[in-house]
Write an enzyme that holds these catalytic residues in place. Structure first.
Site, mmCIF file in Angstrom:
data_model
loop_
_atom_site.group_PDB
_atom_site.id
_atom_site.type_symbol
_atom_site.label_atom_id
_atom_site.label_comp_id
_atom_site.label_asym_id
_atom_site.label_seq_id
_atom_site.Cartn_x
_atom_site.Cartn_y
_atom_site.Cartn_z
ATOM 1 N N SER A 32 0.829 -1.202 0.000
ATOM 2 C CA SER A 32 0.000 0.000 0.000
ATOM 3 C C SER A 32 0.864 1.253 0.000
ATOM 4 O O SER A 32 1.938 1.292 0.607
ATOM 5 C CB SER A 32 -0.905 0.011 1.235
ATOM 6 O OG SER A 32 -1.547 1.262 1.383
ATOM 7 N N HIS A 75 -13.322 -2.439 0.447
ATOM 8 C CA HIS A 75 -12.314 -1.962 1.395
ATOM 9 C C HIS A 75 -12.487 -2.613 2.773
ATOM 10 O O HIS A 75 -12.287 -1.992 3.813
ATOM 11 C CB HIS A 75 -12.387 -0.430 1.527
ATOM 12 C CG HIS A 75 -11.051 0.229 1.661
ATOM 13 N ND1 HIS A 75 -10.262 0.536 0.581
ATOM 14 C CD2 HIS A 75 -10.344 0.626 2.750
ATOM 15 C CE1 HIS A 75 -9.134 1.101 1.002
ATOM 16 N NE2 HIS A 75 -9.164 1.163 2.317
#
Length: 382
Positions: free
Chosen positions: A112, A281
């Protein structure tokens, strides 16, 4: 490689309990929680587990093989490690631990933008086999710089995040004053003192930071200034105009993560993306949305042969991986399971979780007499 895991923690539920004992409450609640009232967080896993599989016990079954080809690489299992922000806050050195385990087990690790290891460090650990998730910058210059760094570090796949147009409303994180670094309230200090191993290892590894973003950050930011920098530098809202240039810049495989509708998949195909990850998510953004598995059904039905369809959100176990593949996913990703394992078991947590998931998935394949992961849809009871 030989699969070894700690038999004291044979399930994700065991890992959750141990993780809760090992890390401060503010870190555990950041990992474990969703948004608002956790409605979609709960639906994600519950609706995956509504999927049932049919065994064919009298078939001429020889062996079950979980190796899976994706984007020109054959992985040892049909699952990988999802991108997770602030990993080093939950356990020191967590992204490095997971990247190393992913490389050794030959599964993909997605880094990420907002985690605590740099593009270059993870590439070094994985010998250029990790994927990179781009949290879209507001400035074109920063976007292009990050993409060039990922290219120079030989990342084969770029994952563009699209499901964070605004930050999710997460009551636990608000109460805990969660930031990077966390606000040191008396309550948070007491939580840290109650987790001495986490505290000592954090001191040893140093305060976690957004390592990939350091070249773009002014030095010596305090917490308020850091928050302002993040808000100024990143805009999660993307559209066709903003992401179309990425296809021209990036020469590797390109994936759009966070899709939840046929319309978004249609756009991804039109722009030349190679794959999509159906995701909400992890239930951290829209409590009133569908579960990821529910969003995926119509996408698979319409676009199965046009683009690679992957999924994350709600997948916790090897059995969940099997259920997801039975619904037509080409590949799956898990985030929380791996973070629970690292929080519970430290440097052994990455390999433990991967081994556990492989063993669970292999058992399901043998039980239902499924020879290849691509055959799972033939075992789904509709």
């Amino acid at each position: 490689m030989q699969l070894k895991y700690n038999s004291n923690y044979p399930s994700v539920e065991d890992l959750i309990k141990q993780a809760k004992r090992k890390i401060p409450r503010f870190a555990f609640e950041y990992l474990d929680g969703g948004c608002n009232e956790d409605v979609n967080l709960i639906k994600n896993t519950a609706e995956i587990r509504d999927i049932e599989l049919k065994p064919y016990y009298l078939s001429k079954h020889t062996k079950s093989e979980m190796k899976t080809e994706l984007f020109g690489h054959t992985y040892d299992a049909p699952f990988g490690i999802s991108p997770v922000g602030l990993q080093g806050l939950m356990w020191p050195n967590a992204p490095e631990i997971l990247a190393k385990a992913a490389f050794e087990h030959n599964i993909p690790f997605i880094l990420s933008t907002v985690t605590t290891a740099s593009i270059e460090r993870i590439s070094e650990i994985t010998q250029g086999h990790a994927w990179y998730q781009l949290y879209h910058p507001a400035e074109t210059e920063v976007r292009d710089s990050i993409i060039k760094r990922a290219e120079a570090a030989q990342y084969p796949v770029l994952v563009v995040l699209c499901d964070v147009p605004t930050f999710g409303f997460r009551p636990r994180d608000i109460r805990n004053g969660l930031a990077m670094p966390p606000r040191m309230t008396l309550r948070n200090i007491m939580q840290i003192l109650g987790r001495p191993e986490w505290a000592i290892k954090t001191l040893m590894h140093g305060q976690p930071a957004f390592e990939t973003l350091k070249p773009y950050m002014p030095k010596d930011l305090n917490m308020a200034q850091l928050g302002q920098f993040m808000n100024r530098t990143f805009s999660g809202r993307v559209n066709e105009e903003r992401i179309a240039p990425i296809r021209d810049i990036w020469k590797g495989k390109l994936v759009l993560k966070g899709v939840a509708s046929n319309e978004d998949v249609e756009m991804a195909i039109r722009l030349g993306f190679d794959g999509v990850i159906v995701s909400n998510h992890g239930g951290r953004q829209l409590d009133a949305g569908q579960s990821a598995i529910s969003s995926m059904h119509p996408i698979v039905e319409k676009y199965k042969d046009q683009i690679k369809i992957m999924m994350d959100s709600g997948i916790r176990s090897g059995v969940d991986v099997a259920r997801t593949l039975a619904c037509g996913a080409d590949f799956s990703f898990l985030g929380r399971t791996f973070m629970y394992s690292v929080a519970a078991l430290g440097k052994e947590g990455g390999s433990h979780a991967i081994s556990m998931l492989k063993i669970q998935l292999q058992q399901v394949m043998e039980q239902v007499c499924c020879e290849r992961v691509q055959d799972f849809p033939n075992h789904r009871i509709k």
